[in-house]
Design an enzyme around this catalytic site. Structure first.
Site, PDB file in Angstrom:
ATOM      1  CD  GLU A 179      -3.117  -1.014   2.168  1.00  0.00           C
ATOM      2  OE1 GLU A 179      -2.762  -0.185   2.958  1.00  0.00           O
ATOM      3  OE2 GLU A 179      -4.099  -1.769   2.059  1.00  0.00           O
ATOM      4  CD  GLU A 298      -4.161  -5.504   2.910  1.00  0.00           C
ATOM      5  OE1 GLU A 298      -4.885  -4.579   3.465  1.00  0.00           O
ATOM      6  OE2 GLU A 298      -2.885  -5.415   3.172  1.00  0.00           O
TER       7      GLU A 298
END
Length: 512
Positions: A179, A298
């Site tokens: 991320e 995710e």
């Protein structure tokens, strides 16, 4: 007494040749992060009545095996961007205690690479490793890769052997950071800077081990302000050197609007299709036939924001504890139906989604919960994952459904009923969800193309329905079996499959 529901007629056609793709089993992956009670008091609790000699809870191992996770991403997550992997090797008593900036906790490093691989061997899952590109660089990633995968005679491999692992871990999939588009990420970079470091790291890792499969960071959500431009810039740097780009997405009910929440699968589909379009555009500009695949590493239902729109679970207010209770969402029946629809969406895109990781597995936004010294139990989301993982094999097949629509505030017209099928050598599995909050659906599936292809009739060999009249019913420590699955009302008459789907329900039907 069950509530009376309006009835909607729904029709579908199951053609085994209307293929999406073969299914990569890595689509049924999971995710374990050093976060909250996931590892400590979750999978690892020495002294628990079920703990083995290594300190791992056998009751949790049994549930993870039943869940059916193929590949498990580790050790993060936000945690990895401040992690020194060397802290987790060598004698446990000599390992340092470190502050984890991501979750404002203290990491004891009792569990590291070797211990986690031991646990993976017990649950029968493969390791998917993430490297720290937040506070570290290419050199540290190469050290970890050499330690984990090399069979040469080097200082790192000698240390691995001294730590009890003469043979390589042979890790196949590697995530190049986590991320990195997120301002919350330790070491956050813009797309250009991240693309450059990811490219350098990918090229170097392939020089050391050409067999690795590499995942570059995509956006951490479709709603990120840099979504789209981030993917394009990062892939322009890394296209030749990586195999996957990641997608991350979490969903929750907001403002008590269950109908809007039930459209989450459509948002996931748009996310996937947008990233595919961007990746293929980059391929076209490079005049390349290469196709970048998606690692949706995710995804889950996560009550990340409270009803006022603020952030839940503020770890900075708790000091620097070891294994605090963080992100321990309690899932209800509605969450599980949305969750099952997200799994259907992943299968519908199996041609490009070749890996996915449910985030996470134990205690932290998880299908499995534990109590220290006590029981482990299944949350409602456990059921659609474990059943789909077991029944979805072979190749994915499109199953268009005609059942009418409802209007989503954000997504427009949304189909009330969504479905996908999988075909393997032993039979066919149908997965279907009724997204309507008000109407039951009487689904009739035309099986004539399937019967014709097989040259024989089919029957229902097993069926599963997840539905509760109280859509907010949940499994808890005091009532761990409140919600489960039961046999669906499903039967075959000639070449027609009939399935009764109550409002807000998910079902899996096995035909053989």
């Amino acid at each position: 007494m069950r509530k009376m529901q309006a009835m909607t007629d729904a029709t579908a056609r199951l053609d085994p040749y209307n293929e999406v793709s073969d299914i990569d089993r890595r689509i049924f992956g999971g995710f374990v992060e050093h976060l909250g009670r996931h590892i400590y008091d979750g999978i690892f609790e020495p002294g628990h009545p079920s703990a083995d000699a290594a300190g791992f809870r056998q009751d949790v191992i049994d549930l993870v095996k039943e869940l059916g996770v193929s590949t498990i991403r580790y050790p993060g997550g936000n945690f990895v961007s401040g992690y020194k992997w060397e802290d987790g090797i060598g004698p446990v008593e000599d390992r340092p205690r470190r502050l984890d900036l991501a979750w404002h906790s203290t990491e004891t490093n009792e569990v590291g690479l070797h211990e986690f691989q031991e646990w993976l061997d017990r649950v029968g899952s493969d390791l998917m490793m993430a490297v720290n590109l937040g506070t570290r660089d290419t050199a540290e990633a190469l050290d970890l890769l050499e330690y984990a995968n090399s069979d040469a005679d080097t200082t790192w491999t000698a240390q691995r052997a001294a730590n009890g692992r003469p043979d390589p871990f042979a890790v196949k999939m590697w995530c190049l950071g986590n991320e990195m588009d997120g301002p919350w990420q330790v070491g956050h970079r813009n797309a250009d800077d991240y693309g450059k470091i990811a490219m350098r790291t990918a090229k170097a890792m392939r020089m050391l081990d050409p067999s690795v499969e590499l995942v570059v960071c995509g956006s951490s959500g479709r709603g990120m302000p840099t979504f789209g431009s981030w993917e394009r810039t990062v892939l322009e740097h890394t296209f030749d050197d990586v195999d996957f780009i990641s997608c991350h997405s979490y969903y929750q009910e907001m403002g008590g609007n269950a109908q809007e929440f039930l459209a989450s699968g459509v948002d996931m589909a748009k996310f996937i299709e947008s990233v595919v379009a961007i990746a293929d555009t980059v391929a076209a500009t490079k005049k390349s036939d290469k196709r970048i695949m998606i690692s949706f590493d995710e995804w889950n239902v996560w009550y990340l924001h409270n009803e006022e729109g603020g952030q839940n679970d503020k770890p900075e207010e708790r000091g620097w504890p070891v294994a605090p209770r963080l992100l321990e969402d309690q899932y209800h029946a509605l969450d599980a139906v949305v969750f099952g629809d997200l799994m259907i969406t992943l299968l519908q895109h199996a041609d490009r989604v070749r890996s996915a990781s449910l985030a996470q597995l134990v205690n932290v936004i998880a299908p499995i919960m534990t109590e220290p010294g006590g029981i482990a139990w299944k949350q409602t989301t456990f059921f659609p994952f474990s059943i789909t993982s077991r029944l979805a094999n072979g190749r994915a097949v499109r199953v268009p459904v005609d059942a009418g629509t409802f209007t989503s505030e954000k997504l427009g017209e949304v189909a009330k009923v969504n479905a996908v099928a999988t075909v393997d050598d032993e039979g066919v599995s149908l997965f279907v969800v009724n997204r309507s909050t008000t109407d039951a659906a009487d689904l009739k599936v035309d099986l004539s193309p399937l019967v014709s292809a097989l040259g024989r009739s089919v029957t229902v060999s097993e069926s599963h329905l997840l539905h509760e009249d109280d859509i907010y019913a949940a499994n808890t420590l005091t009532d761990p079996e409140r919600v489960g699955v039961r046999a669906a009302d499903a039967s075959v008459d000639g070449s027609t499959l009939s399935v009764s789907l109550p409002a807000v329900s998910w079902a899996a039907i096995r035909l053989s």
